[in-house]
Design an enzyme around this catalytic site. Structure first.
Site, PDB file in Angstrom:
ATOM      1  N   CYS A  64       0.774  -1.217   0.082  1.00 31.88           N
ATOM      2  CA  CYS A  64      -0.055  -0.232   0.095  1.00 31.88           C
ATOM      3  C   CYS A  64       0.775   1.294  -0.013  1.00 31.88           C
ATOM      4  CB  CYS A  64      -0.977   0.072   1.149  1.00 31.88           C
ATOM      5  SG  CYS A  64      -2.161  -1.137   1.268  1.00 31.88           S
ATOM      6  N   GLU A  66       0.391   3.938   1.988  1.00 32.89           N
ATOM      7  CA  GLU A  66       0.995   4.274   3.356  1.00 32.89           C
ATOM      8  C   GLU A  66       2.155   3.753   3.860  1.00 32.89           C
ATOM      9  OE1 GLU A  66      -2.036   3.361   2.092  1.00 32.89           O
ATOM     10  OE2 GLU A  66      -3.828   3.873   3.302  1.00 32.89           O
ATOM     11  N   CYS A 101      -6.135   0.902   4.952  1.00 32.05           N
ATOM     12  CA  CYS A 101      -6.322  -0.609   5.298  1.00 32.05           C
ATOM     13  C   CYS A 101      -5.968  -0.945   6.693  1.00 32.05           C
ATOM     14  CB  CYS A 101      -5.844  -1.417   4.401  1.00 32.05           C
ATOM     15  SG  CYS A 101      -4.153  -1.949   4.491  1.00 32.05           S
ATOM     16  N   CYS A 104      -2.140  -1.024   7.531  1.00 27.97           N
ATOM     17  CA  CYS A 104      -1.490   0.390   7.275  1.00 27.97           C
ATOM     18  C   CYS A 104      -1.841   0.842   8.420  1.00 27.97           C
ATOM     19  CB  CYS A 104      -1.921   1.127   6.121  1.00 27.97           C
ATOM     20  SG  CYS A 104      -1.170   0.462   4.537  1.00 27.97           S
TER      21      CYS A 104
END
Ligand code: THU
Length: 149
Positions: A64, A66, A101, A104
């Protein structure tokens, strides 16, 4: 006391943080989901680091935006997050807020005080929702839990 809190609440440039994420969105590598995400993380030092999602033909190998932004900051020697902004959407269209998510959120927890860390879910500089890690990950487990007797 109230005025002190106010200063703390407004002591960083939201528009600049969002701009940095938006500027990075074109670098997202998401040929499988077509869902493009970018994040910009502001550290206590005042430095900003960016990241994008990077997918993989072996799907679980993808990461991801992040976590890429946070890893970027940590690799540069920074470990205290002040705020993060996330932008993204299908084909890179910013029409909705993109929430982080669960994985994260847990990685954010490692490098922040949940009640103080700001999370900006943004569509644009003028359209964002501001929350905290505490709100998105209540009763969290963190590094202190491992060193408690
Ligand atoms: N994605 C992120 O980059 N951040 C999130 O918090 C939500 C999901 C990415 C992962 C994957 O590449 C794509 O969005 C679809 O799930």
């Amino acid at each position: 006391m109230d005025s002190e809190k106010k200063i703390n609440d407004f002591d960083f440039d939201r528009a600049e943080l969002i701009r940095r994420a938006v500027n990075q969105l074109g670098s997202a590598y998401a040929p499988y989901s077509n869902f493009h995400v970018a994040a910009a993380v502001l550290m206590e030092s005042g430095n900003i680091y960016t990241g994008v999602n990077v997918e993989n033909a072996s799907f679980p190998a993808g990461i991801c935006a992040e976590r890429n932004a946070i890893s970027h900051a940590v690799a540069c020697g920074e470990q205290r997050i002040k705020a993060i902004t996330i932008v993204g959407g299908k084909h890179g269209c910013r029409t909705h807020f993109c929430a982080p998510c669960g994985i994260c959120r847990q990685v954010m927890r490692e490098f922040s005080h949940p009640s103080e860390m700001k999370i900006l879910l943004a569509v644009s500089e003028d359209d964002f929702r501001e929350t905290t890690l505490e709100e998105l990950l209540p009763d969290s487990f963190g590094p202190e839990d491992l060193i408690r007797d």
